[in-house]
Design an enzyme around this catalytic site. Structure first.
Site, PDB file in Angstrom:
ATOM      1  N   CYS A  86     -13.129 -15.458   5.372  1.00  0.00           N
ATOM      2  CA  CYS A  86     -14.075 -14.704   4.529  1.00  0.00           C
ATOM      3  C   CYS A  86     -14.946 -15.817   3.695  1.00  0.00           C
ATOM      4  CB  CYS A  86     -13.808 -13.585   3.861  1.00  0.00           C
ATOM      5  SG  CYS A  86     -15.161 -12.688   2.885  1.00  0.00           S
ATOM      6  N   CYS A  88      -8.318 -11.320  -3.332  1.00  0.00           N
ATOM      7  CA  CYS A  88      -8.288 -11.003  -1.716  1.00  0.00           C
ATOM      8  C   CYS A  88      -7.665 -12.253  -1.299  1.00  0.00           C
ATOM      9  CB  CYS A  88      -9.719 -10.951  -1.446  1.00  0.00           C
ATOM     10  SG  CYS A  88      -9.631 -10.482   0.529  1.00  0.00           S
ATOM     11  N   CYS A 114      -9.643   3.729   9.113  1.00  0.00           N
ATOM     12  CA  CYS A 114     -10.678   3.208   8.333  1.00  0.00           C
ATOM     13  C   CYS A 114     -10.826   1.742   9.160  1.00  0.00           C
ATOM     14  CB  CYS A 114     -10.228   3.001   6.941  1.00  0.00           C
ATOM     15  SG  CYS A 114      -9.777   4.419   5.973  1.00  0.00           S
ATOM     16  N   CYS A 116     -14.081   5.923   8.921  1.00  0.00           N
ATOM     17  CA  CYS A 116     -14.482   5.452   7.956  1.00  0.00           C
ATOM     18  C   CYS A 116     -14.939   3.742   7.936  1.00  0.00           C
ATOM     19  CB  CYS A 116     -13.814   5.498   6.740  1.00  0.00           C
ATOM     20  SG  CYS A 116     -14.325   4.699   5.257  1.00  0.00           S
ATOM     21  N   ARG A 147      -7.275   8.541  -3.814  1.00  0.00           N
ATOM     22  CA  ARG A 147      -6.236   8.181  -2.658  1.00  0.00           C
ATOM     23  C   ARG A 147      -5.459   6.973  -3.488  1.00  0.00           C
ATOM     24  NH1 ARG A 147      -9.864   5.947   1.197  1.00  0.00           N
ATOM     25  NH2 ARG A 147     -10.286   8.257   1.708  1.00  0.00           N
TER      26      ARG A 147
END
Length: 391
Positions: A65, A72, A109, A142, A272
């Protein structure tokens, strides 16, 4: 405790607590944590009964990324030893999703690392959505692909996506300390694009990054103003090789107080428990089910989670039940005309007043948590590998 009685009454009416009341929940002592859970549990049961919705993550593209989000393991410059691979083929993603659905998941997801999708990426994910829905008629899908450009949310909706996830993660006041390659406003814009396209908006936060109580209140009140249908609460997994590897700020009791505060502020939203529950809630996970009505089954994007069977046993032992594919998750007033799990007509809210977010204040003092690096396990199975997934 008068505070808790007041918050329960407000939660049953979908009335926004004051900032002072929300801060007071975070400031309660460990001696009072069971009282806090019991009070927030009344609000949770009022809107969602004893149902627990299971969600399953499929990491379509891992690592590599260009963004620098400090939390992250897939970030630019990360030295975490995670799996790295490019896009899964639609049939590979569908096979991975099938494992979670067989384990009882209701929603899949689909997540891909990166700043945001190209139009070709949207085509690719659209094919994946079709492949999954061709095999599983009632599944919810999702997408979580990063920042959206104009028209992309509409294309995902047309392809069959039910929801779009893009988390705010932390307060506007501290966002620049966490990420510099995009802005807090970029994230808000993407949530609004999803809402406006008729997708069910999903947006949450990450706790445990060194933020103050005021920061937590800021981001949760901002989420209430955006009115997502789903609010994932992540607890930072301090991966070695990331800038926040030394941030061990959470105790199980602190996590429970955060979840209770989110429930009081977003009483009728799907709350969640997301990444990090095994690391920080540990043996207190069953208590958290009295606050949240949704969890991820099995593994996360780059880390391993609790065994899928252990999740199902935990739900049953705590006196809850897995939500069926034919059940509507949200309370009736949040479901659009015609059913489904899309967002609200015109992107408007339902029962949630748009509330200005105040500036961040000073941090509260809490005993530092013990670092549990033994509980952080890098995912080595499932999507992107030849090993069976955890579901």
């Amino acid at each position: 405790m008068d505070l808790l009685n007041t918050l329960v009454d407000k939660g049953l009416r979908r009335e926004l607590p004051t900032r002072e009341e929300a801060l007071a929940v975070l400031a309660t002592s460990d001696d009072d944590v069971l009282d806090v859970v019991a009070a927030a549990g009344k609000v949770r049961r009022h809107w969602f009964g004893r149902r627990v919705k299971l969600n399953y993550l499929v990491n379509l593209k891992s690592g590599l990324c260009p963004e620098d989000c400090s939390y992250c393991s897939q970030r630019l410059g990360s030295k975490a030893g995670i799996l790295k691979y490019t896009w899964l083929k639609p049939e590979e993603a569908s096979k991975a999703a099938a494992a979670g659905l067989a384990g009882g998941a209701k929603r899949v997801c689909l997540v891909a690392s990166g700043r945001g999708p190209t139009d070709r990426d949207v085509d690719r994910v659209s094919d994946t959505i079709k492949a999954i829905k061709d095999e599983n008629e009632n599944v919810e899908v999702c997408a979580c692909l990063g920042l959206l450009n104009d028209g992309q949310a509409e294309r995902l909706r047309e392809a069959g996506a039910d929801a779009y996830n893009h988390n705010l993660n932390t307060s506007e006041g501290t966002y620049g300390d966490i990420t510099t390659t995009h802005t807090y406003a970029d994230r808000v814009d993407t949530v609004q694009k999803a809402h406006a396209a008729g997708l069910s908006a999903c947006s949450g936060l990450i706790a445990g990054m060194g933020e103050s109580d005021e920061d937590l209140i800021d981001v949760v009140f901002a989420l209430r103003a955006l009115d997502p249908d789903s609010v994932p609460v992540n607890f930072l997994i301090p991966f070695e090789g990331t800038p926040l590897a030394k941030e061990w700020n959470l105790t199980p009791q602190r996590c429970l107080r955060i979840l209770a505060m989110v429930r009081f502020v977003c009483p009728d939203a799907e709350v969640r428990i997301a990444g990090g529950r095994e690391v920080h809630l540990r043996t207190m996970q069953p208590l958290a089910l009295h606050l949240a009505n949704s969890i991820f089954l099995g593994d996360y994007l780059t880390s391993e989670g609790q065994a899928g069977k252990a999740d199902l046993d935990m739900i049953a032992d705590a006196g809850f039940e897995v939500e069926g594919a034919g059940e509507v998750t949200l309370p009736e007033h949040r479901v659009p005309e015609g059913g489904g799990c899309g967002s609200h007509e015109g992107g408007g809210g339902c029962g949630s007043a748009s509330t200005p977010v105040a500036a961040a204040g000073s941090a509260s003092v809490e005993t530092p948590a013990e670092a549990r690096t033994d509980l952080v396990a890098v995912r080595r199975r499932g999507a992107g590998t030849d090993l069976a997934p955890n579901a």
